[in-house]
Write a protein that holds these residues in place. Structure first.
Motif, mmCIF file in Angstrom:
data_model
loop_
_atom_site.group_PDB
_atom_site.id
_atom_site.type_symbol
_atom_site.label_atom_id
_atom_site.label_comp_id
_atom_site.label_asym_id
_atom_site.label_seq_id
_atom_site.Cartn_x
_atom_site.Cartn_y
_atom_site.Cartn_z
ATOM 1 N N TYR A 1 -34.826 57.627 -33.171
ATOM 2 C CA TYR A 1 -34.464 56.370 -32.611
ATOM 3 C C TYR A 1 -35.565 56.128 -31.307
ATOM 4 C CZ TYR A 1 -30.590 57.384 -35.553
ATOM 5 O OH TYR A 1 -29.881 57.603 -36.630
ATOM 6 N N TRP B 1 -39.842 58.000 -43.311
ATOM 7 C CA TRP B 1 -40.107 56.812 -43.516
ATOM 8 C C TRP B 1 -41.545 56.499 -43.334
ATOM 9 C CZ3 TRP B 1 -37.849 57.697 -38.497
ATOM 10 C CH2 TRP B 1 -38.657 57.164 -37.313
ATOM 11 N N TYR C 1 -36.205 52.481 -34.877
ATOM 12 C CA TYR C 1 -36.540 53.712 -34.927
ATOM 13 C C TYR C 1 -37.798 54.275 -34.240
ATOM 14 C CZ TYR C 1 -32.878 53.541 -38.721
ATOM 15 O OH TYR C 1 -31.853 53.586 -39.169
ATOM 16 N N TRP D 1 -39.605 49.841 -39.794
ATOM 17 C CA TRP D 1 -38.479 50.498 -39.164
ATOM 18 C C TRP D 1 -38.693 50.539 -37.592
ATOM 19 C CZ3 TRP D 1 -34.392 49.648 -41.363
ATOM 20 C CH2 TRP D 1 -34.096 49.876 -42.829
ATOM 21 N N TYR E 1 -29.879 68.650 -43.079
ATOM 22 C CA TYR E 1 -29.443 69.253 -43.846
ATOM 23 C C TYR E 1 -30.339 69.399 -45.362
ATOM 24 C CZ TYR E 1 -25.252 68.489 -41.176
ATOM 25 O OH TYR E 1 -24.381 68.285 -40.225
ATOM 26 N N LEU F 1 -34.564 56.290 -51.235
ATOM 27 C CA LEU F 1 -34.200 55.070 -50.226
ATOM 28 C C LEU F 1 -35.261 54.307 -50.284
ATOM 29 C CD1 LEU F 1 -33.031 58.349 -49.070
ATOM 30 C CD2 LEU F 1 -31.976 56.522 -47.599
ATOM 31 N N SER F 2 -34.762 52.897 -49.949
ATOM 32 C CA SER F 2 -35.740 51.886 -49.879
ATOM 33 C C SER F 2 -35.414 50.730 -49.025
ATOM 34 C CB SER F 2 -36.044 51.429 -51.345
ATOM 35 O OG SER F 2 -37.010 50.231 -51.390
ATOM 36 N N VAL G 1 -34.974 60.723 -42.007
ATOM 37 C CA VAL G 1 -33.893 60.503 -40.854
ATOM 38 C C VAL G 1 -32.632 60.184 -40.981
ATOM 39 C CG1 VAL G 1 -34.411 57.877 -40.698
ATOM 40 C CG2 VAL G 1 -34.142 58.957 -38.834
ATOM 41 N N THR G 2 -32.527 59.892 -42.292
ATOM 42 C CA THR G 2 -30.938 59.909 -42.735
ATOM 43 C C THR G 2 -30.414 61.375 -42.986
ATOM 44 O OG1 THR G 2 -31.514 59.963 -45.152
ATOM 45 C CG2 THR G 2 -31.324 57.689 -44.044
#
Lengths: 249, 201, 82
Positions: free
Chosen positions: B198, B161, B186, B181, B26, B34-35, B81-82
């Motif tokens: 993933y 990431w 991931y 990750w 989106y 993010l961290s 990736v989120t």
């Protein structure tokens, strides 16, 4: 891993329907919810909620439960975050009849047992007051004699959530004292509370002091919680008795 | 089918060119932070960037030396990736090609490592030929610490990431070594257009 | 800014099938014992829970569709359901 029997129902996503939406401040509202099968909660717990848009897009957030366990209808108080994704919807658009998914109650660390007679020190920054209000409400409903002190830090007087209820509590309850500090506004002329950020002197003045061995709860934005919790430990409160809940931000 | 929350739309940008949007993403106008850990605050006079490992003689730049390297402005789409993507993000950085210039690495893999212990792995081929930068400005301003400043890796064609914040070194290796990750589920490569989020994708 | 273990109480309960934020973990690096709810929560590609004392990793949780991929560090003490 096979799930243990009896655990599925408790933590599944349920449907919550808004039955009422009450303003608490210019940018916060309490949503009263009907959640069929709600198992009941402990004071201090929260719920995860999930909103789904018509095209399937989803967003999840967590909100502390504002209502006491003894109150039949579940209440969440939502503070509108400017440019937020979920809170503007919940405080400005959502109305009775609207629905979302809800999971909980969750949390076992930041909870108060009503049977406890340990003195309480509650330190709240802004909307961090919400879970502490659930504690205060339960404290009153069960007729707890546990000596309780609330220190609330808010930006301005009109930002204070549950203001009338807190003022009534302050006037009425013997076991509860309510302290307020305003950090942004020039307070009104007859203001008797503090007008600065929480500091060591203020926390010492609120008491009860480490020797009383109170249970301490600190909730609010992360920087507020880290600062306040650090000061409490400096004052000498046992770190293991200081329970914290950080809202991020 | 979950209940629809009437009137809820989120804060997405909905008028977007679909060919630019990877599956399941989106578009946002925000820049979410993010961290995997706390923001480091290495003073610039203690900062260095190094190339080491299967590359022969390593090299390293102090902040001033790094600022003297040729750099360029790039505008790229980034994909987390989120599920959020952000179009036309403007960065200034030193191409990784420039950092590797003159070296003859025999390792085909790279591990980028950062202050705070974060690592991520990539094929060397994915940080060369104009595909990656060490970026130090965003939107014409110095890169903020919460977004990876003073400098971060920028590899826009892979999930974000892989664009390691607070990057301090790029190590070349003959073996592929999963980073942070990648070690926890991931995808090892992470192509957003193939939706490689993933390990099982 | 980071939150704390309370913020993923729901996720953790899905994983452990019991409430764990009141349980404790002894850190593998600094040896300090802290409630899971007091651990610092970072959200990157997935969740990272860190020791509130030394910041070392206590858990990583990747939410893969239909599954959680969890790695725990340190000594977590979790009571089974009564």
């Amino acid at each position: 891993m096979e799930r243990l029997a009896g655990t599925e129902a408790r933590l599944s996503w349920r449907v919550a329907t808004i039955t009422e939406s009450k303003p608490e401040s210019p940018h916060a509202k309490t949503l009263v919810l009907d959640v069929p099968g709600w198992p009941g909660q402990r004071a201090g717990q929260h719920v995860d909620i999930r909103l789904t848009a018509e095209d399937g897009y989803q967003s999840e957030r967590s909100y502390s439960i504002a209502s006491a366990p003894e109150t039949p209808a579940l209440e969440l108080t939502i503070d509108r975050v400017e440019d937020g994704e979920v809170s503007p919807y919940l405080t400005e658009e959502a109305r009775p009849g609207d629905q979302f998914e809800l999971r909980g109650p969750v949390g076992g660390y930041f909870v108060w047992e009503a049977t406890s007679d340990q003195p309480l020190l509650l330190v709240a920054g802004g909307s961090g007051l919400v879970p502490l209000m659930a504690i205060l409400r339960q404290h009153e409903l069960v007729g707890s004699g546990a000596g309780t002190r609330l220190l609330l830090s808010a930006r301005t007087l009109e930002d204070v959530l549950y203001r009338q209820e807190l003022e009534a509590l302050r006037d009425r309850a013997e076991a509860v004292t309510v302290h307020l500090t305003l950090t942004r506004d020039t307070p009104p002329p007859e203001w008797s509370g503090w007008a600065r950020r929480v500091d060591r002197a203020m926390l010492e003045a609120v008491g009860p002091g480490p020797d009383a061995r109170p249970r301490v709860y600190v909730c609010g934005p992360t920087p507020f919680v880290e600062e306040a919790a650090g000061l409490l430990v400096e004052i000498g409160y046992d770190p293991r008795s200081v329970h914290t809940e950080r809202f991020g931000g | 089918m979950p209940p629809i929350s009437r009137g809820f739309r989120g804060r997405r940008q909905t008028e977007v060119d679909p060919s630019r949007l990877p599956p399941g993403q989106y578009v946002t106008k925000d820049f979410p932070v993010l961290s995997a850990g706390p923001t480091p605050h290495t003073p610039l006079d203690e900062w260095s960037l190094s190339i080491a490992g299967a590359v022969g003689e390593g090299r390293s730049w102090s902040w001033d030396e790094f600022m003297d390297l040729p750099n360029e402005v790039v505008t790229v789409d980034i994909h987390c990736v989120t599920k959020w993507s952000k179009f036309d993000t403007p960065w200034r950085g030193v191409p990784v090609d420039r950092l590797l210039e003159g070296t003859e690495p025999w390792g085909k893999y790279v591990v980028a490592w950062s202050d705070g212990g974060y690592t991520t792995n990539l094929p060397l081929a994915d940080v060369t030929d104009g595909k990656a930068w060490v970026a130090f400005e965003y939107g014409g301003e110095p890169l903020e610490p919460e977004h990876g400043g003073p400098a971060r890796l920028l590899v826009p064609h892979l999930y974000f990431w892989k664009s390691a914040k607070w990057v301090r070194g790029i190590n070349l290796a003959e073996q592929d070594e999963p980073g942070f990750w990648e070690s926890y589920g991931y995808h090892n490569y992470g192509d957003p257009f193939k939706e490689q989020r993933y390990w099982s994708d | 800014m980071h939150k704390d273990g309370n913020a993923i109480a729901g996720v953790l309960e899905e994983i452990f099938t019991v409430e764990v934020t009141a349980e404790t973990r002894t850190c593998q690096s600094c040896g300090q014992e802290n409630a899971i709810g007091a651990h610092r929560l970072f959200t990157g590609a997935g969740y990272v829970l860190r020791c509130p004392n030394c910041s070392d990793v206590a858990a990583t949780i990747a939410t893969v569709p239909g599954d959680y991929r969890v790695t725990l560090f340190g000594a977590w003490s979790v009571q089974p359901p009564q």
